[in-house]
Design a protein around this motif. Structure first.
Motif, PDB file in Angstrom:
ATOM      1  N   TYR A 199      -3.019 -68.823 -11.292  1.00  0.00           N
ATOM      2  CA  TYR A 199      -3.388 -70.184 -10.886  1.00  0.00           C
ATOM      3  C   TYR A 199      -4.263 -70.125  -9.630  1.00  0.00           C
ATOM      4  CZ  TYR A 199      -2.974 -75.072  -9.477  1.00  0.00           C
ATOM      5  OH  TYR A 199      -3.242 -76.372  -9.120  1.00  0.00           O
ATOM      6  N   GLN A 201      -8.487 -71.271  -7.854  1.00  0.00           N
ATOM      7  CA  GLN A 201      -9.852 -71.746  -8.047  1.00  0.00           C
ATOM      8  C   GLN A 201     -10.832 -70.660  -8.484  1.00  0.00           C
ATOM      9  OE1 GLN A 201     -11.562 -74.540  -5.261  1.00  0.00           O
ATOM     10  NE2 GLN A 201      -9.600 -74.807  -4.227  1.00  0.00           N
ATOM     11  N   GLN A 242       1.759 -74.779 -12.780  1.00  0.00           N
ATOM     12  CA  GLN A 242       1.054 -73.637 -12.164  1.00  0.00           C
ATOM     13  C   GLN A 242       1.263 -72.336 -12.930  1.00  0.00           C
ATOM     14  OE1 GLN A 242       1.365 -73.278  -7.906  1.00  0.00           O
ATOM     15  NE2 GLN A 242       0.797 -75.404  -7.558  1.00  0.00           N
ATOM     16  N   LEU A 270     -10.715 -77.470 -10.308  1.00  0.00           N
ATOM     17  CA  LEU A 270      -9.411 -77.832 -10.846  1.00  0.00           C
ATOM     18  C   LEU A 270      -9.347 -79.340 -11.095  1.00  0.00           C
ATOM     19  CD1 LEU A 270      -7.099 -75.686  -8.540  1.00  0.00           C
ATOM     20  CD2 LEU A 270      -7.937 -75.102 -10.826  1.00  0.00           C
ATOM     21  N   VAL A 287      -2.882 -78.951 -15.285  1.00  0.00           N
ATOM     22  CA  VAL A 287      -4.103 -78.726 -14.498  1.00  0.00           C
ATOM     23  C   VAL A 287      -5.080 -77.900 -15.326  1.00  0.00           C
ATOM     24  CG1 VAL A 287      -5.082 -77.724 -12.397  1.00  0.00           C
ATOM     25  CG2 VAL A 287      -2.841 -78.842 -12.317  1.00  0.00           C
ATOM     26  N   ARG A 289      -8.504 -75.677 -15.230  1.00  0.00           N
ATOM     27  CA  ARG A 289      -9.527 -74.985 -14.427  1.00  0.00           C
ATOM     28  C   ARG A 289     -10.761 -74.835 -15.305  1.00  0.00           C
ATOM     29  NH1 ARG A 289      -7.336 -69.852 -12.399  1.00  0.00           N
ATOM     30  NH2 ARG A 289      -8.084 -68.830 -14.279  1.00  0.00           N
TER      31      ARG A 289
END
Length: 341
Positions: A199, A201, A242, A270, A287, A289
């Protein structure tokens, strides 16, 4: 004046030694149904491509049958263009070689050769000059995989043909533990180099820091002739609480910009899902990405590689041939990358 003259001669000699070698740009075709789409064929013509790398099938171990089996083999709804040669590609799941003994490895090599030969004819081609084997081998599978490659090259159907392999960054750096495949040619896969499942960026497709670590001090001395593969793809990596939950093929950039569905975390890559989205199997709080490749990324990668690759004639292969991906790049973008080699 004499010193200046010597300096000019030295610079000229250095530039001459760094003379660029021929580069042959083309693409991977990685879908399960080949159709001769005009827009995609136009890219091949624009690049003056002489060949196309076509995924023929994956091969995995079937525990019920206790043997290796083809997975999602390609169908040819149309033949390849007459002016384009086919380079068949077979993806072998690495763990396959932990399941097979030497006898079954030999059987696998024979079946791969026969299957590829039949598929090439389905593509409208009577001949091919290269077969590429794609496998991210490890220390535990190295011996069986290398044995597979040796046996494969003795098959009569592959007489006078080149068997090449894919090469990951870690296999370049860890040369002793990874070993050198018993072939004459490899293609350096310059993508999927970060930690996809972590998890955060980071862009797991392309990472300059990873290239520095794994290639900078090792690439020039790698003993095989090297082609290069570069990414132009994008994907949506899903995290739930996550934790990595997979890659969603139903999420694209336009969907992420729908503010009724997603909220971007600042200026990061994200995106928080605001409500359940069952069409994509996603839940509120997931989430996404969003990882993509820009023209700047490609140019920086090609500049890096040009400094450390041995000067030699090579293929430059973009992954993969798809108009939805290609629309993010202009012809000028591609030509700048190609010129760097």
């Amino acid at each position: 004046m004499r010193k200046i003259g010597i300096l000019v001669i030295s610079v000229f000699f250095f530039v001459s030694c760094k003379q660029k070698m021929p580069v042959h740009p083309t693409f991977y075709f990685w879908r399960t149904d080949y159709q001769n789409k005009k827009a995609e064929t136009n890219y091949l013509n624009q690049f003056k491509s002489k060949s196309l790398y076509v995924r023929i099938m994956d091969v995995d171990f079937n525990p019920d049958l206790q043997q290796a089996v083809p997975v999602s083999p390609i169908k040819f709804s149309d033949p390849l263009p007459k002016n384009i040669d086919i380079i068949p590609v077979v993806f072998l799941v690495n763990n396959l070689f932990n399941q097979l003994d030497s006898q079954h490895v030999a059987l696998l090599a024979n079946r791969v050769a026969n299957f590829v030969d039949a598929k090439v004819k389905q593509a409208g081609k009577q001949h091919f000059t290269e077969l590429q084997i794609d496998c991210d081998w490890t220390k535990t599978t190295k011996n069986q995989y290398f044995n597979f490659l040796k046996i494969l090259q003795t098959n009569p159907l592959l007489k006078n043909k080149t068997v090449s392999v894919t090469l990951r960054l870690h296999q370049v750096k860890n040369l002793i533990s990874s070993g050198i495949p018993p072939v004459k040619k490899a293609i350096l896969m310059c993508y999927n180099m970060g930690n996809l499942r972590k998890y955060g960026q980071q862009n797991s497709i392309l990472n300059q820091h990873e290239m520095d670590i794994y290639l900078k001090d090792y690439l020039e001395s790698y003993p095989l002739k090297l082609d290069v593969a570069l990414p132009i793809f994008e994907w949506a990596v899903v995290f739930r609480k996550q934790q990595y939950a997979g890659i969603s093929k139903r999420v694209n950039k336009d969907l992420l910009l729908n503010k009724k569905l997603f909220k971007q975390q600042g200026s990061s890559i994200l995106y928080d899902l605001l409500i359940d989205y069952p069409e994509a199997g996603l839940k509120q709080g997931d989430v996404i990405r969003w990882e993509e490749i820009s023209p700047t990324d490609l140019l920086a990668t090609s500049s890096f590689l040009s400094r450390y690759l041995k000067p030699e004639e090579r293929n430059l292969v973009f992954y993969h041939l798809d108009t939805d991906l290609l629309k993010h790049f202009t012809n000028e973008d591609f030509q700048k990358v190609i010129a760097n080699f």
